[in-house]
Design an enzyme around this catalytic site. Structure first.
Site, PDB file in Angstrom:
ATOM      1  N   CYS A   1      84.006  38.822  16.018  1.00 37.18           N
ATOM      2  CA  CYS A   1      85.041  37.814  16.252  1.00 37.18           C
ATOM      3  C   CYS A   1      85.688  38.029  17.619  1.00 37.18           C
ATOM      4  O   CYS A   1      86.598  38.847  17.766  1.00 37.18           O
ATOM      5  CB  CYS A   1      86.096  37.877  15.154  1.00 37.18           C
ATOM      6  SG  CYS A   1      87.439  36.712  15.401  1.00 37.18           S
TER       7      CYS A   1
ATOM      8  N   CYS B   1      89.407  37.419  17.854  1.00 36.99           N
ATOM      9  CA  CYS B   1      90.258  38.450  17.219  1.00 36.99           C
ATOM     10  C   CYS B   1      90.353  39.701  18.088  1.00 36.99           C
ATOM     11  O   CYS B   1      91.408  40.309  18.196  1.00 36.99           O
ATOM     12  CB  CYS B   1      89.682  38.909  15.881  1.00 36.99           C
ATOM     13  SG  CYS B   1      89.088  37.629  14.821  1.00 36.99           S
ATOM     14  N   ASP B   2      89.228  40.117  18.643  1.00 38.36           N
ATOM     15  CA  ASP B   2      89.156  41.465  19.210  1.00 38.36           C
ATOM     16  C   ASP B   2      88.960  41.532  20.731  1.00 38.36           C
ATOM     17  O   ASP B   2      89.007  42.625  21.297  1.00 38.36           O
ATOM     18  CB  ASP B   2      88.006  42.244  18.527  1.00 38.36           C
ATOM     19  CG  ASP B   2      88.224  42.356  17.023  1.00 38.36           C
ATOM     20  OD1 ASP B   2      89.393  42.454  16.620  1.00 38.36           O
ATOM     21  OD2 ASP B   2      87.238  42.323  16.266  1.00 38.36           O
TER      22      ASP B   2
END
Ligand code: NAP
Length: 314
Positions: free
Chosen positions: A136, A139-140
């Site tokens: 992701c 997200c990261d």
């Protein structure tokens, strides 16, 4: 003693599950929803959603899903923050839905369990997750500011993630196992024009390098599919963008699937082969995979369930 049978049990809380709940609740069916392992679904791990109609200036994914939830609750949806472990469809109706906390009988079941990111299946993959490995980018990506990153895949997701990650990374190497791309021309051209992205083609990932317990990922070992030669691409982060797999495990093969494992529904409806069981959203759609199409199919499932119950004199 009469058995407590719920009208509609909905499994999943992405756009499909919540929309099914909104419609079923407004039809006075008092739906029960099981939120699942990722309440709110895939939109909770995205940032801004720019293409959901009704939000001309965009909306953050988690906020959008919170609005879906609020709207479903407003009309009387009962939400349980539990993971469904199994569904028994084998003995006819009522069906049995089991979580770690309870067993519930259901006159109809709507499966809206969505899809999850596909992984490579290489050794120590789970251990590296969160230690340099991710599926992701939104997200990261932030954790890899100024670092070198690998993106694996050759579809639109890989191009989109590679481009997105250049906001943080000093360099992005896109590793793809072929020379041809599934990605659309516009997405591919955009990635090719990005000076921070290097393409490494005809390379198949074979191992993660580094130590998940100390220092995390240091690179990805790849095999040249033409020469068989092995090499290590050094990077602090590796993002997998190799497609998705439908979340059908809890069904234990009771419903028919297509060759990719997605649930089959009767075309133009949400009906599965088992009367009273409906499927909507990404678990039955490998093609469109959009929040708005998932929501639309969730609406179809609720209407199909309502008409099914009505035809039964419910
Ligand atoms: P995809 O199109 O199925 O592409 C998956 C990629 O991963 C392929 O290049 C595939 O390689 C590679 N891959 C799969 N398994 C692999 C493995 N074990 N090892 C190495 N590589 C592997 O998936 P996607 O990119 O997630 O896109 C899915 C759908 O969403 C598409 O319809 C896409 O257009 C859409 N989408 C659209 C946008 C947009 O328009 N903004 C953004 C993202 C996604 P091969 O090609 O060799 O099979």
């Amino acid at each position: 003693m009469t058995e407590d049978v719920r009208n509609v049990v909905i499994i999943g809380t992405g756009p499909a599950g919540y929309t099914a709940a909104i419609y079923a609740a407004r039809a006075n069916l008092k739906p029960v929803v099981f939120a699942g392992a990722q309440p709110g679904g895939q939109l909770t791990i995205t940032t801004e959603v720019e293409n959901f109609p009704g939000f001309p200036h965009g909306v953050m994914g988690p906020e959008l899903m919170d609005k879906f939830r609020e709207q479903s609750v407003r009309f009387g949806t009962e939400i349980h923050w539990e993971i469904v472990t199994s569904v028994d469809l084998s003995n006819g109706r009522p069906f049995t839905v089991t979580t770690s906390e309870r067993t519930m009988k259901a006159a109809t079941v709507i499966v809206a369990t969505g899809a999850s990111a596909r992984l490579l299946g290489l050794p120590r993959e789970n251990e590296f997750m969160g230690h340099g490995l991710s599926a992701c980018a939104t997200c990261d990506g932030f954790f890899f500011r100024g670092k070198e990153i690998i993106v694996v895949g050759g579809g639109d997701s890989a191009m989109e993630e590679a481009n997105f990650l250049t906001r943080f990374a000093s360099k992005v190497t896109l590793v793809h196992r072929r020379e041809e791309f599934r990605a659309s021309k516009i997405m591919l051209d955009r990635a090719r024009a990005n000076p921070k992205i290097t393409f490494l083609l005809n390379r198949e990932p074979v191992a993660y390098e580094g130590n998940p317990e100390a220092g995390g990922l240091t690179g990805l070992r790849v095999r040249n599919t033409k020469t068989g030669e092995l090499e290590v691409v050094e990077a602090k982060g590796c993002f997998l963008a190799i497609g998705h797999v439908p979340n059908t495990g809890l069904l234990g093969g009771q419903l028919e699937t297509d060759e990719k494992g997605y649930l089959k529904t009767v075309p133009g409806s949400s009906r599965t082969k088992i009367p009273g069981v409906f499927a909507c959203g990404d678990v039955q759609d490998s093609y469109y995979r959009q929040a708005v199409t998932a929501a639309g199919s969730g609406c179809m499932a609720a209407i199909d369930a309502e008409r099914f119950l009505e035809a039964e004199g419910h």
